[in-house]
Write an enzyme that holds these catalytic residues in place. Structure first.
Site, PDB file in Angstrom:
ATOM      1  N   ASP A 265      86.943  64.874  99.116  1.00 39.26           N
ATOM      2  CA  ASP A 265      86.416  65.426  97.874  1.00 39.26           C
ATOM      3  C   ASP A 265      85.702  66.721  98.266  1.00 39.26           C
ATOM      4  OD1 ASP A 265      85.421  65.670  95.213  1.00 39.26           O
ATOM      5  OD2 ASP A 265      83.544  64.740  95.874  1.00 39.26           O
ATOM      6  N   ASP A 267      82.937  68.649  95.987  1.00 39.86           N
ATOM      7  CA  ASP A 267      81.545  68.727  95.568  1.00 39.86           C
ATOM      8  C   ASP A 267      80.743  67.560  96.127  1.00 39.86           C
ATOM      9  OD1 ASP A 267      82.676  70.772  94.206  1.00 39.86           O
ATOM     10  OD2 ASP A 267      81.944  70.200  92.227  1.00 39.86           O
ATOM     11  N   ASN A 430      84.737  58.965  90.748  1.00 36.33           N
ATOM     12  CA  ASN A 430      86.093  59.493  90.574  1.00 36.33           C
ATOM     13  C   ASN A 430      86.857  59.571  91.892  1.00 36.33           C
ATOM     14  OD1 ASN A 430      84.354  61.618  91.416  1.00 36.33           O
ATOM     15  ND2 ASN A 430      85.861  63.124  90.751  1.00 36.33           N
TER      16      ASN A 430
END
Length: 482
Positions: A265, A267, A430
């Site tokens: 990922d 961020d 997510n």
């Protein structure tokens, strides 16, 4: 006859007493030295109670005898930080068989020490009368006895690393092995055998390991407790809390040591910020926009909001921002500690690297180019060609949890990489789908739900810690990153 009477009398042979032998073969079959052996011949059958009365040539220091090597007293060799016991149960399996071993990697959280309970201010006491006769400290998330649990939780235990050393001490390892011994073993197994390696030690303190790899054989019975359930077991969590460590449990398979694709990922993983929060902070009207967007981001990462809808809502709030903002933000991005040497090490090992971001493609692609990543996927926002400003809309599919998982599968298939050799690293809800699809899902300083669901959790200050999950030592990591 006279000659025999004048001959010197041979002294009686000493024997092993009960304090000098164990329940071994010698216990029931005490051996002796045959008469034809010379007096200066010493072997295991010449152990005596009083060596001071025996002449040894050349003179040398004799170590006291502490017992015959046996199952109860195995000989131990310590070399280069590896402890060996000279025993062979389940050491190697015949061809066609496999040993179900469990690897536990312990990371000491030196950057986040727990404060002693004695130093923590006592919680505010309730003013309600205690039905048991006196006021008590409410430590549950409650402020009144009306909603207080019938069985209030006990206070957290004292941090044991404060008592036994701010590193992974021998007592910490002993406590962990004792904990693991409480789980049932597979049928036919009576004992759990363990070995350990110190992968990393404190600088200038070789006796203070901060990353230790333990191999347990056999693993606890999978019929009783699956690996996923074992990772979530309350006793494991309690151990982590008491000793201020992260425990990563993995099956000792061939693929554990040889990843071929690592997916990140962006961020709060590859970088320390959330890009959409940085964008919102540039808008001054309304003044509370940045706080509003940050709150939506936080709730989405916790899994309280559906990511796709939350992302569209936040992008809508960015309507009117100039597209040049993505270029301006490049200098603001703060790359997470350890990312650059980690990427360098993975590339030297021939590992493919991808970033799958729920952020924005212009920044994600730029960062991937800066770090030398192989793949970069993120969201595309619509920009008005006339004004050069964001319209508040998103082009194509949102890179949410389902899309991240699908992209991981697509990249692995394209590169011909088995999912067992894929590692996914993230911090938010997510990221859970892609972490579940990978052979190893790693929660990096993640939200509570993600920490609970992930295969592994790392809460240090350097993403370089990821390499220790593959069994690399600090010396090997240094060679790969130099």
């Amino acid at each position: 006859m006279a000659a025999q009477e004048t001959a010197p009398t041979r002294p009686g042979r000493p024997s092993l007493n009960s304090s000098m032998r164990s329940s071994s073969y010698l216990n029931g079959n005490q051996q002796y030295r045959p008469p034809n052996k010379p007096e200066n011949h010493y072997g295991i059958d010449t152990v005596v109670e009083d060596l001071n009365a025996t002449s040894i040539s050349p003179p040398r220091q004799i170590s006291p005898f502490n017992g015959i090597p046996s199952v109860e007293n195995p000989p131990t060799i310590v070399e280069s930080g590896v402890s060996h016991e000279l025993s062979h149960p389940n050491c190697t399996q015949p061809l066609g068989n496999s040993a179900d071993r469990l690897v536990a990697t312990l990371f000491y959280k030196s950057t986040a020490p727990r404060i002693s309970n004695a130093a923590v201010p006592s919680p505010k006491k309730t003013q309600s009368p205690n039905p048991h006769g006196s006021d008590v400290d409410l430590i549950a998330p409650s402020s009144s006895f009306d909603t207080f649990p019938l069985e209030p939780p006990t206070a957290e235990s004292e941090p044991l690393d404060h008592l036994y050393g701010s590193h992974i001490s021998p007592m910490c390892i002993t406590s962990f092995l004792h904990l693991m011994s409480t789980f049932p073993l597979p049928p036919g197994s009576n004992d759990m055998i363990s070995a350990h390696r110190c992968l990393k030690v404190e600088r200038d303190h070789e006796d203070r390991p901060t990353v230790v790899e333990l191999t347990l054989s056999p693993a606890p019975s999978r019929d009783y407790l699956s690996l996923d359930d074992l990772r979530k077991h309350e006793l494991i969590y309690q151990f982590e809390l008491e000793w201020n460590v992260d425990v990563v449990l993995r099956s000792d398979t061939l693929w554990r040591r040889y990843p071929r694709l690592v997916v990140f990922d962006m961020d709060s993983t590859l970088i320390t910020q959330e890009v959409i929060d940085l964008l919102a902070a540039t808008i001054k009207d309304p003044p509370d926009l940045a706080a509003c967007v940050a709150d939506i981001t936080h709730r989405a990462m916790l899994g309280e909001l559906e990511f796709d809808a939350a992302f569209r809502e936040r992008v809508k709030l960015l309507t009117g921002l100039p597209a040049s903002i993505f270029t301006e933000l490049r200098s603001v991005l703060d790359v997470t500690n350890g990312v650059r040497p980690l990427v360098r090490a993975l590339k030297r090992l021939g590992v493919k690297i991808a970033v799958l971001s729920g952020g924005f493609l212009p920044l994600t692609s730029w960062l991937a180019g800066e770090l030398g990543l192989d793949y970069a996927h993120a969201n595309e926002v619509v920009i008005d060609e006339t004004t050069g400003r964001l319209t508040g809309e998103v082009k194509g599919l949102i890179v949410g949890k389902e899309r991240k998982r699908d992209l991981l599968l697509e990249i692995a298939a394209k590169e011909g990489i088995a999912l067992e050799q894929v590692v996914a690293v993230g911090d938010g809800a997510n990221d859970l789908f892609m972490m579940e699809a990978a052979g190893l899902g790693v929660a990096w300083n993640a939200k509570p739900m993600v920490q609970m669901e992930a295969d592994a959790r790392l809460n240090g200050d350097s993403l370089l810690d990821l390499l220790y999950l593959f069994g690399l030592t600090a010396e090997e990591v240094e060679k790969l990153t130099s």
